[in-house]
Each structure stands twice: as structure tokens, then as C-alpha cells.
Design a protein around this motif. Sequence first.
Motif, short mmCIF file in Angstrom:
data_model
loop_
_atom_site.label_atom_id
_atom_site.label_comp_id
_atom_site.label_asym_id
_atom_site.label_seq_id
_atom_site.Cartn_x
_atom_site.Cartn_y
_atom_site.Cartn_z
N ILE B 44 0.86 -1.17 0.00
CA ILE B 44 0.00 0.00 0.00
C ILE B 44 0.91 1.23 0.00
N CYS B 109 9.04 -4.93 -2.57
CA CYS B 109 9.43 -4.63 -1.19
C CYS B 109 10.93 -4.44 -1.03
N HIS B 110 11.30 -3.38 -0.31
CA HIS B 110 12.72 -3.07 -0.11
C HIS B 110 13.42 -4.10 0.78
N VAL B 111 12.63 -4.90 1.53
CA VAL B 111 13.24 -5.91 2.39
C VAL B 111 13.70 -7.13 1.57
N PHE B 113 11.36 -9.28 -0.20
CA PHE B 113 10.26 -10.17 -0.54
C PHE B 113 9.46 -9.59 -1.70
N CYS B 116 5.14 -6.82 0.29
CA CYS B 116 5.45 -6.29 1.62
C CYS B 116 4.73 -7.07 2.73
N PHE B 117 3.71 -7.83 2.36
CA PHE B 117 2.93 -8.56 3.37
C PHE B 117 3.47 -9.98 3.53
N TYR B 118 4.72 -10.11 3.92
CA TYR B 118 5.39 -11.42 3.99
C TYR B 118 5.27 -12.06 5.36
N PRO B 130 5.94 -15.81 3.10
CA PRO B 130 5.56 -15.14 1.86
C PRO B 130 4.35 -15.84 1.23
#
Lengths: 131, 131
Positions: B44, B109-111, B113, B116-118, B130
Motif C-alpha cells: 500500500i 518490497c525493499h526488504v 520479498f 510487503c505482506f510477507y 511469503p
Amino acid sequence: MPLFPTALDDAALERGTVLAPRFGADGLIAAILQHAETNEVLMIGWMNDEALRATLDTGYVHFFSRKRRELWKKGETSGQLQAVREIRVDCDQDAVLAKVIPGGDGGVCHVGFRSCFYRVIEDGALAERPQ
Amino acid sequence: MPLFPTALDDAALERGTVLAPRFGADGLIAAILQHAETNEVLMIGWMNDEALRATLDTGYVHFFSRKRRELWKKGETSGQLQAVREIRVDCDQDAVLAKVIPGGDGGVCHVGFRSCFYRVIEDGALAERPQ
């Protein structure tokens, strides 16, 4: 006393196992509802700490109504209760994604469509086209 | 001059053909990105009028960065450009849903994955899973 802890650093926020939601200046986080079986995105609502707590504790989606300024169990009057199958949090813990089975007529939207996202933007105009 | 008109009444807002987004007091609306092929909810973000206009005009997702206070073409530095297949608006026109094909490594996602909802919330704690 706060209902949820605060993450100590970015590593804890992004990779930790502690739920530490980051409510905004208005005390709210965005909550996306997705149909657990069809994968349709149904709606977006807003949760304060109490609404998130109630959602986790009861297994039914609760929001904070920005208009009425109160806790709101989704479907309490419409019958469109949202049973939570799974709930996720995003990388920076300022949004949640709830996979739900809608009760009542099977939808979420007060206009009468199953999803609130029943209109497509095409050439700058809106066309009703339920997913 | 405003980039978008304002709906005259609830009927126009909910059933009309005119795109009349209702930006909040902070000038922003929520924008959900959903993978157009897998239906995963990816992230989001937030759009101001300029970001929504740029998204519609270019076919690539633009956000307003709340941290940097500027227009942000998603993926401009990471390569994770988000090509819009379809864009929808909700009943009260204060949120959009963009169905996208992510470029670059196929994620958002910058992490690291894809989505972002991992993480799932289970018994009050977070588990990486994931979608």
C-alpha cells in the motif's frame, strides 16, 4: 497502557517476530480486506489499536469509524460480518492485510456490490465493472 | 487549478462516471497494489493528485513519498517499476486499487520479498510466510 509494543529498531520492525504496529498521528493504520477464496480486494478500512486488538481476539474484522469516532464491528448492522482466515502485516508495520470470508450477502460494500472496487478508471472516466 | 473535479453529491460519488477522488486532509489517498496475474496484494502506498495524474498518464505507478515530501515514481531507483494493467476506485473514491505487473526483480518490497505482506500474525506474534 498501550495495547501493542513499539519496535526498537528497523531490524525488529521488518524482520522481528514481535507485532509492533505503527499507528499514524491519527492513531490509525490502514487495513485491506481481501476475499480469502477469490482473492478479490474487497475494501480498505482503518483500525486503531483497540480495533486491531478486537479483530485479533475475536476473529472478526473491527474498524475504527472515522466519521462516528468509535469502534465498529464490520457487519454488526448489515450482517456483512468478516471472518478472518489470516491476517498479515507489512514490512514497516503500518498496514494490515486481512484475508476474510464475508458473511451475510457475501459482500462488504454499502452500495450493493461485493467489493467496494466495482469501478474501473478508463480514459479518465469511471465504468462499473465488478471484479 | 485542481487536477480532478469534486463530486456534487453521494450519487455522483458512488455511481457517477466522473473520477472525483477525495484526497484527505493531508492531500493523499491510499493506493493498493495487487499483482495482476497472481492476485497477491503487494503493498500500500499514498498518492496525491499529482501522483494519481502521473500514474494515469504514464501507465506506471507513482506515489507521493511522505518521508521525502515529493513525487516518487515507484522503481525509479530499484528497477521495480509497476506497470498498470487496470486501475480501480472505491465507492467513496478515497482509495484506488492498481493491478500491476512488477518490473525489475518482480517484487515491490525493499526488504527483498515480492510482497510487503510477507508476515502472518499468529497467536499475537509474527511469522515470515511469503504468500
